[in-house]
Design an enzyme around this catalytic site. Structure first.
Site, PDB file in Angstrom:
ATOM      1  N   PRO A  13       0.793  -1.227   0.000  1.00 54.29           N
ATOM      2  CA  PRO A  13       0.000   0.000   0.000  1.00 54.29           C
ATOM      3  C   PRO A  13       0.824   1.274   0.000  1.00 54.29           C
ATOM      4  O   PRO A  13       1.867   1.363   0.645  1.00 54.29           O
ATOM      5  CB  PRO A  13      -0.824  -0.103   1.290  1.00 54.29           C
ATOM      6  N   ASN A  14       0.309   2.224  -0.746  1.00 56.78           N
ATOM      7  CA  ASN A  14       0.820   3.597  -0.852  1.00 56.78           C
ATOM      8  C   ASN A  14       2.095   3.702  -1.681  1.00 56.78           C
ATOM      9  O   ASN A  14       2.531   4.813  -1.987  1.00 56.78           O
ATOM     10  CB  ASN A  14       1.039   4.227   0.546  1.00 56.78           C
ATOM     11  N   ARG A  21       5.001  10.775  -2.553  1.00 58.69           N
ATOM     12  CA  ARG A  21       4.628  10.587  -1.153  1.00 58.69           C
ATOM     13  C   ARG A  21       5.843  10.838  -0.247  1.00 58.69           C
ATOM     14  O   ARG A  21       6.876  10.197  -0.414  1.00 58.69           O
ATOM     15  CB  ARG A  21       4.180   9.131  -1.013  1.00 58.69           C
ATOM     16  N   TYR A  26      11.007   8.958   1.400  1.00 60.21           N
ATOM     17  CA  TYR A  26      11.071   7.909   0.380  1.00 60.21           C
ATOM     18  C   TYR A  26      11.769   8.336  -0.913  1.00 60.21           C
ATOM     19  O   TYR A  26      11.939   7.509  -1.823  1.00 60.21           O
ATOM     20  CB  TYR A  26       9.654   7.394   0.081  1.00 60.21           C
ATOM     21  N   ASN A  77       8.373  -5.350  -0.882  1.00 57.73           N
ATOM     22  CA  ASN A  77       8.212  -4.244   0.055  1.00 57.73           C
ATOM     23  C   ASN A  77       6.716  -4.190   0.339  1.00 57.73           C
ATOM     24  O   ASN A  77       5.944  -3.663  -0.476  1.00 57.73           O
ATOM     25  CB  ASN A  77       8.697  -2.923  -0.550  1.00 57.73           C
ATOM     26  N   ALA A  80       3.111  -0.912   4.841  1.00 62.44           N
ATOM     27  CA  ALA A  80       2.618  -1.043   6.214  1.00 62.44           C
ATOM     28  C   ALA A  80       2.158  -2.463   6.552  1.00 62.44           C
ATOM     29  O   ALA A  80       2.142  -2.848   7.729  1.00 62.44           O
ATOM     30  CB  ALA A  80       1.492  -0.040   6.450  1.00 62.44           C
ATOM     31  N   GLU A 101      13.276  -9.127   1.465  1.00 62.35           N
ATOM     32  CA  GLU A 101      12.421  -8.055   1.990  1.00 62.35           C
ATOM     33  C   GLU A 101      13.158  -6.730   1.821  1.00 62.35           C
ATOM     34  O   GLU A 101      14.357  -6.647   2.116  1.00 62.35           O
ATOM     35  CB  GLU A 101      12.160  -8.323   3.478  1.00 62.35           C
ATOM     36  N   ARG A 110      12.724   4.747  12.835  1.00 70.69           N
ATOM     37  CA  ARG A 110      11.398   5.380  12.823  1.00 70.69           C
ATOM     38  C   ARG A 110      10.550   4.884  14.006  1.00 70.69           C
ATOM     39  O   ARG A 110      11.082   4.391  14.987  1.00 70.69           O
ATOM     40  CB  ARG A 110      10.736   5.120  11.458  1.00 70.69           C
TER      41      ARG A 110
HETATM   42  C1  DQA Z   1       8.254   1.113   3.973  1.00 74.31           C
HETATM   43  C2  DQA Z   1       8.263   1.312   5.497  1.00 74.31           C
HETATM   44  C3  DQA Z   1       6.887   1.016   6.065  1.00 74.31           C
HETATM   45  O1  DQA Z   1       6.911   1.186   7.482  1.00 74.31           O
HETATM   46  C4  DQA Z   1       5.869   1.959   5.483  1.00 74.31           C
HETATM   47  O2  DQA Z   1       4.578   1.655   5.978  1.00 74.31           O
HETATM   48  C5  DQA Z   1       5.884   1.968   3.993  1.00 74.31           C
HETATM   49  C6  DQA Z   1       7.162   1.920   3.311  1.00 74.31           C
HETATM   50  C7  DQA Z   1       9.605   1.512   3.334  1.00 74.31           C
HETATM   51  O3  DQA Z   1       9.792   1.182   2.168  1.00 74.31           O
HETATM   52  O4  DQA Z   1      10.436   2.174   3.965  1.00 74.31           O
HETATM   53  O5  DQA Z   1       4.858   2.100   3.350  1.00 74.31           O
HETATM   54  O6  DQA Z   1       8.060  -0.274   3.711  1.00 74.31           O
END
Ligand code: DQA
Length: 148
Positions: A13-14, A21, A26, A77, A80, A101, A110
């Site tokens: 997601p996202n 974003r 990122y 990846n 969340a 991963e 974080r």
């Molecule tokens: C993430 C880290 C996760 O905690 C976060 O929710 C993401 C991106 C990263 O690539 O750093 O969406 O996986």
């Protein structure tokens, strides 16, 4: 059946918004850039990649099931879902090839809720905080495991 030479690069997601974003966390590269970088590494080693992104847990699980037949390795990846999804872990446990991963940010620097990963219980390696370069490095590692 000819063994697959395709590495799946799965994004949760996202991550469709990568590049827009929170660029301070990122960066400004997009998933298209990630795909290009991973494809360049894979091609050099005689593999290819398929990049996939979904905001939906079940769709990611279906794609991992598809990978059982169609992929030789997975870079994931899970965004969340990394920190919440036993179901994605269970799906990855049905996949026989190498799993890497990847996290763009250094999740350990974080919030505490980002420090735990269900995916790590299955992953053969974890790349954290290397920006989008982590995806290409993870792809390279899968190629070397499969070529060994
Ligand atoms: C993430 C880290 C996760 O905690 C976060 O929710 C993401 C991106 C990263 O690539 O750093 O969406 O996986």
């Amino acid at each position: 059946m000819t063994p697959s030479k395709t590495i799946y690069i799965l994004n949760g997601p996202n991550l469709n918004l990568l590049g827009q974003r929170q660029p301070e966390i990122y960066g400004t590269n997009t998933l298209a850039d990630v795909e290009r970088n991973c494809a360049a590494v894979a091609t050099e080693k005689g593999f290819d990649v398929r990049l996939f992104q979904s905001n939906h847990e079940g769709v990611l699980i279906d794609t991992i099931h598809e990978a059982r037949q169609k992929a030789c390795g997975i870079v994931i990846n899970a965004g969340a879902f990394t920190h919440t999804s036993v179901a994605i872990l269970d799906a990855l446990n049905t996949f026989e090839g190498p799993v890497m991963e990847c996290h763009i940010s250094n999740v350990h620097k974080r919030e505490v809720f980002r420090h735990h990963s269900y995916i790590s219980l299955r992953a053969d390696g974890v790349l954290v905080g290397l920006g989008v370069e982590g995806y290409a490095l993870a792809t390279r590692r899968i190629c070397s495991i499969l070529s060994a």
